[in-house]
Design an enzyme around this catalytic site. Structure first.
Site, PDB file in Angstrom:
ATOM      1  N   ARG A 134     -26.932  25.872   0.310  1.00 50.16           N
ATOM      2  CA  ARG A 134     -27.051  26.675  -0.912  1.00 50.16           C
ATOM      3  C   ARG A 134     -26.565  25.971  -2.167  1.00 50.16           C
ATOM      4  NH1 ARG A 134     -27.080  29.479   3.319  1.00 50.16           N
ATOM      5  NH2 ARG A 134     -25.506  27.987   3.935  1.00 50.16           N
ATOM      6  N   THR A 135     -25.367  25.417  -2.113  1.00 45.35           N
ATOM      7  CA  THR A 135     -24.781  24.878  -3.351  1.00 45.35           C
ATOM      8  C   THR A 135     -25.630  23.719  -3.862  1.00 45.35           C
ATOM      9  OG1 THR A 135     -22.658  25.483  -2.413  1.00 45.35           O
ATOM     10  CG2 THR A 135     -22.616  24.144  -4.411  1.00 45.35           C
TER      11      THR A 135
ATOM     12  N   LYS B  98     -19.889   1.073   3.187  1.00 41.16           N
ATOM     13  CA  LYS B  98     -19.378  -0.311   3.134  1.00 41.16           C
ATOM     14  C   LYS B  98     -17.945  -0.344   2.633  1.00 41.16           C
ATOM     15  CE  LYS B  98     -23.946  -1.451   1.410  1.00 41.16           C
ATOM     16  NZ  LYS B  98     -24.589  -1.799   0.135  1.00 41.16           N
TER      17      LYS B  98
ATOM     18  N   HIS C  97     -13.868  26.438  -5.067  1.00 41.59           N
ATOM     19  CA  HIS C  97     -15.338  26.436  -5.095  1.00 41.59           C
ATOM     20  C   HIS C  97     -15.704  27.320  -6.294  1.00 41.59           C
ATOM     21  CE1 HIS C  97     -19.383  26.120  -3.912  1.00 41.59           C
ATOM     22  NE2 HIS C  97     -19.333  26.555  -2.661  1.00 41.59           N
TER      23      HIS C  97
ATOM     24  N   ARG D 182     -19.337  17.606  -4.017  1.00 40.45           N
ATOM     25  CA  ARG D 182     -18.690  18.312  -2.891  1.00 40.45           C
ATOM     26  C   ARG D 182     -18.035  17.248  -2.030  1.00 40.45           C
ATOM     27  NH1 ARG D 182     -20.951  22.935   1.010  1.00 40.45           N
ATOM     28  NH2 ARG D 182     -20.454  24.094  -0.878  1.00 40.45           N
TER      29      ARG D 182
HETATM   30  N1   CP Z   1     -21.790  28.991  -0.044  1.00 38.34           N
HETATM   31  C1   CP Z   1     -21.884  27.672   0.172  1.00 38.34           C
HETATM   32  O1   CP Z   1     -21.090  26.875  -0.358  1.00 38.34           O
HETATM   33  O2   CP Z   1     -22.894  27.323   0.999  1.00 38.34           O
HETATM   34  P1   CP Z   1     -23.294  25.831   1.354  1.00 38.34           P
HETATM   35  O3   CP Z   1     -22.143  25.256   2.147  1.00 38.34           O
HETATM   36  O4   CP Z   1     -24.555  25.911   2.147  1.00 38.34           O
HETATM   37  O5   CP Z   1     -23.454  25.085   0.064  1.00 38.34           O
END
Ligand code: CP
Length: 310
Positions: free
Chosen positions: A57-58, A86, A135, A107
């Site tokens: 999603r993110t 590397k 988040h 992320r």
């Molecule tokens: N909600 C969320 O962070 O989903 P993903 O891990 O799929 O990005």
């Protein structure tokens, strides 16, 4: 309010007034996010999308948001196909992305990685989840979903369920819901309770969260049930995970205890904690919630990169 070139590392980086502004702007973005209206306000802007940890999603909603605004995206979803393999440092990878693009979404499995990245980048850095840390864009889309469905946040009774210890979404959300005056109840296995520092942050806003292991009792008068996955990847010990996985499961039997207008949210992915039968009920909001990531991220990208509003 000026958001131009700002980093988004934690939801705490924003005042209540700024959050309200972002959410109002996200509402305006909704028809653009659905493709009903079109814009090019980020034409010629490039977003680096650096995912050192899996995501559906993110990552996809950030990419969709950037494309819907007329911009482009570079990046990776598999760090093993980059020079990290590397031995390149995070700092050097960030310096490179910084020179190739106008903003960086990252992320990373390590808490603090996004803030560290912001120190090496001149362009704005948006935290897409750092380990068990924060988040912030998930938090904004969660707030957007509650406001859209319930018209307000203040006074709503919200139950946070599941992995409250390692769950980064619930840490940000408990803070933000307290800022907006929601009533909070925490339900988790004993070993996955909400950290004390998060509870203290809620108390700083005059909110006294209650904690229980009795889910049936907790959902009786709830307006929002926010479910989270027990995250196997965060457990230092596999045995501890095996002890708690499957402790709670939301199904139609449980929802007989709930109010008719209870909404069930989940940041997703889900594994076993919500029965797929719930998807067919009016309580299920989690797929709509995931879509809301697009208008919210469009609003943020537009404000941070564009400076000009639709
Ligand atoms: N909600 C969320 O962070 O989903 P993903 O891990 O799929 O990005």
């Amino acid at each position: 309010m000026d958001f131009k070139n700002r980093d988004v590392i934690s939801v705490k980086d924003f005042s209540k007034k700024e959050i309200n502004d972002i959410l109002s702007y996200a509402k305006k973005m909704a028809p653009y996010a659905k493709g009903e209206k079109h814009t090019n306000i980020l034409k010629e802007k490039i977003l680096s999308s650096l995912f050192f940890e899996p995501s559906t999603r993110t990552r996809l909603s950030f990419e969709s948001a950037m494309h819907r605004l007329g911009g482009s995206v570079i990046g990776f979803a598999d760090p093993s196909a980059t020079s990290q393999k590397k031995g390149e440092s995070l700092a050097d990878s960030i310096r490179m992305a910084d020179s190739y693009s106008d903003a960086i979404v990252i992320r990373h499995p390590q808490e603090g990685a996004a803030r560290l990245s912001a120190e090496f980048a001149e362009s704005p850095v948006l935290n897409a989840g750092d380990g068990a840390g924060q988040h912030p864009t998930q938090c904004l889309l969660d707030l957007f979903t509650i406001i859209t469905e319930k018209k307000k946040i203040k006074g709503n009774k919200v139950v946070l369920l599941g992995d409250l210890k390692y769950g980064r979404t619930v840490h940000s959300l408990a803070y933000a819901l307290s800022l907006f005056g929601a009533e909070l109840t925490f339900v988790s296995p004993q070993s996955l309770k909400m950290p004390k520092e998060v509870i203290n942050e809620c108390k700083d806003f005059g909110v006294e969260p209650s904690s229980t292991s009795n889910l049936e009792g907790a959902i009786k008068d709830a307006d929002v049930l926010y479910v989270t996955r027990i995250q196997k990847e965060r457990f230092p010990d596999a045995e501890e995970y095996n002890r708690v996985v499957g402790t709670y499961r939301v199904d139609n039997e449980l929802l007989k205890y709930a109010k008719e207008d209870l909404i069930v949210m989940h940041p997703l992915p889900r594994v076993v904690e919500i029965d797929p039968q719930v998807d067919k009920t009016p309580h299920a909001l989690y797929f709509k919630q995931a879509f809301n990531g697009v208008p919210v991220r469009m609003a943020l990208l537009s404000l941070i990169l564009g400076g000009r509003r639709i």
